[in-house]
Motif scaffolding. Sequence first.
Motif, PDB file in Angstrom:
ATOM      1  N   TYR A  74       0.884  -1.183   0.117  1.00  0.00           N
ATOM      2  CA  TYR A  74       0.062   0.062   0.133  1.00  0.00           C
ATOM      3  C   TYR A  74       0.856   1.154   0.030  1.00  0.00           C
ATOM      4  O   TYR A  74       0.574   2.379  -0.774  1.00  0.00           O
ATOM      5  CB  TYR A  74      -0.877   0.066   1.214  1.00  0.00           C
ATOM      6  CG  TYR A  74      -1.657   1.290   1.294  1.00  0.00           C
ATOM      7  CD1 TYR A  74      -2.772   1.555   0.546  1.00  0.00           C
ATOM      8  CD2 TYR A  74      -1.377   2.340   2.302  1.00  0.00           C
ATOM      9  CE1 TYR A  74      -3.436   2.784   0.673  1.00  0.00           C
ATOM     10  CE2 TYR A  74      -1.863   3.411   2.337  1.00  0.00           C
ATOM     11  CZ  TYR A  74      -2.852   3.686   1.554  1.00  0.00           C
ATOM     12  OH  TYR A  74      -3.653   5.008   1.604  1.00  0.00           O
ATOM     13  N   LEU A  75       1.633   1.195   0.678  1.00  0.00           N
ATOM     14  CA  LEU A  75       2.835   2.300   0.724  1.00  0.00           C
ATOM     15  C   LEU A  75       3.463   2.601  -0.392  1.00  0.00           C
ATOM     16  O   LEU A  75       3.707   3.772  -0.874  1.00  0.00           O
ATOM     17  CB  LEU A  75       3.740   2.150   2.062  1.00  0.00           C
ATOM     18  CG  LEU A  75       3.378   2.362   3.311  1.00  0.00           C
ATOM     19  CD1 LEU A  75       4.387   2.154   4.325  1.00  0.00           C
ATOM     20  CD2 LEU A  75       2.667   3.655   3.687  1.00  0.00           C
ATOM     21  N   PHE A  76       3.782   1.534  -1.136  1.00  0.00           N
ATOM     22  CA  PHE A  76       4.594   1.518  -2.421  1.00  0.00           C
ATOM     23  C   PHE A  76       3.494   2.196  -3.737  1.00  0.00           C
ATOM     24  O   PHE A  76       3.751   2.978  -4.499  1.00  0.00           O
ATOM     25  CB  PHE A  76       4.939   0.192  -2.846  1.00  0.00           C
ATOM     26  CG  PHE A  76       5.749   0.234  -4.420  1.00  0.00           C
ATOM     27  CD1 PHE A  76       7.025   0.874  -4.475  1.00  0.00           C
ATOM     28  CD2 PHE A  76       4.988  -0.116  -5.406  1.00  0.00           C
ATOM     29  CE1 PHE A  76       7.443   0.968  -5.620  1.00  0.00           C
ATOM     30  CE2 PHE A  76       5.797   0.215  -6.511  1.00  0.00           C
ATOM     31  CZ  PHE A  76       6.959   0.517  -6.542  1.00  0.00           C
ATOM     32  N   ALA A  77       2.100   1.781  -3.508  1.00  0.00           N
ATOM     33  CA  ALA A  77       1.351   1.972  -4.492  1.00  0.00           C
ATOM     34  C   ALA A  77       0.610   3.401  -4.368  1.00  0.00           C
ATOM     35  O   ALA A  77       0.073   4.033  -5.373  1.00  0.00           O
ATOM     36  CB  ALA A  77      -0.066   1.142  -4.199  1.00  0.00           C
ATOM     37  N   ASP A  80       1.928   8.236  -5.892  1.00  0.00           N
ATOM     38  CA  ASP A  80       1.070   9.427  -6.742  1.00  0.00           C
ATOM     39  C   ASP A  80      -0.442   9.599  -6.474  1.00  0.00           C
ATOM     40  O   ASP A  80      -1.195   9.626  -7.202  1.00  0.00           O
ATOM     41  CB  ASP A  80       1.496   9.289  -8.219  1.00  0.00           C
ATOM     42  CG  ASP A  80       0.986   7.913  -8.674  1.00  0.00           C
ATOM     43  OD1 ASP A  80       0.501   6.908  -7.796  1.00  0.00           O
ATOM     44  OD2 ASP A  80       0.790   7.737 -10.119  1.00  0.00           O
ATOM     45  N   GLY A  81      -0.875   9.018  -5.067  1.00  0.00           N
ATOM     46  CA  GLY A  81      -2.314   8.601  -4.707  1.00  0.00           C
ATOM     47  C   GLY A  81      -2.532   7.585  -4.948  1.00  0.00           C
ATOM     48  O   GLY A  81      -2.280   6.929  -6.041  1.00  0.00           O
ATOM     49  N   PHE A  82      -3.654   7.041  -4.243  1.00  0.00           N
ATOM     50  CA  PHE A  82      -4.002   5.533  -4.390  1.00  0.00           C
ATOM     51  C   PHE A  82      -5.336   5.612  -5.470  1.00  0.00           C
ATOM     52  O   PHE A  82      -6.158   6.300  -5.229  1.00  0.00           O
ATOM     53  CB  PHE A  82      -4.515   5.048  -3.048  1.00  0.00           C
ATOM     54  CG  PHE A  82      -4.795   3.751  -2.935  1.00  0.00           C
ATOM     55  CD1 PHE A  82      -3.591   2.528  -3.345  1.00  0.00           C
ATOM     56  CD2 PHE A  82      -5.931   3.027  -3.078  1.00  0.00           C
ATOM     57  CE1 PHE A  82      -3.790   1.388  -3.298  1.00  0.00           C
ATOM     58  CE2 PHE A  82      -6.150   1.648  -3.027  1.00  0.00           C
ATOM     59  CZ  PHE A  82      -5.163   0.908  -3.179  1.00  0.00           C
TER      60      PHE A  82
END
Length: 185
Positions: A74-77, A80-82
Motif C-alpha cells: 500500500y505504501l508503494f502504491a 502518486d495517490g491511491f
Amino acid sequence: MTRSVAHLGSFRSFTSGLLVFVAFSLGASNAAHANPIYSAPTPPVQLPPPPPSPFETGMRGFGTGLVAGLAGGYLFAREDGFHARDWRPLVAGAAVGALCGGVLGFTLGMVDNNAPVPGRGFLVMRGMAYGGTFGMVTGGIIGGLAALSTDKPEHILFGAAIGTLSGTVLGLVLGSVEKNPWAGG
C-alpha cells in the motif's frame, strides 16, 4: 415364625456389620489424617506446554508476513495517490510478505526444535504478530484523527500501514529479548 425370626436375625447381623465397617472406615481415615507419619503425595510440578511445531510457527509467519506485505504494498502504491488500478502492488506485497513470513517462521521453528532451550522462534513470531496488530490499530486511530482535521480519509490507511510495519519490527525486537517460559528458572 422361625423363618421370619431367622431372616430378621440375618438382617440385624448384616446391619451391625455394615455399621462396624462404616465406623472403622471413618475412624481409619481420621486416624490417617491425624497421624503425622502419613504424608500426602506431592502434586506434580506444572511444566509449560511443549513448544509449537515448525509448521505452527510458519503459519503464524504467513499471517504476519501477509499483513506486513500488504502494508508495504500500500505504501508503494500510494506514491502518486491511491487509485483503483493500484491493486497490483497490493497483491505483490501481500504475496511476497506472506512467503517471506512463512519461510522466516518455519526456519525459526526448525531452529527451535534443535535448540537446547526451545521456544525463542515462537516468541519472535508471536511478538511480530501482536506488534503488527497493535501498530495497525494505533496507526489507524492516529490516521483517523489526522483525517478528521484534513478531510482526507486516506490518512487512516496510511497510518495503519505505517503502524503495521513499525509494530512488526518492534515485535521482532521485543520477541527476541522476551523471557522464554521454556527455559527453566
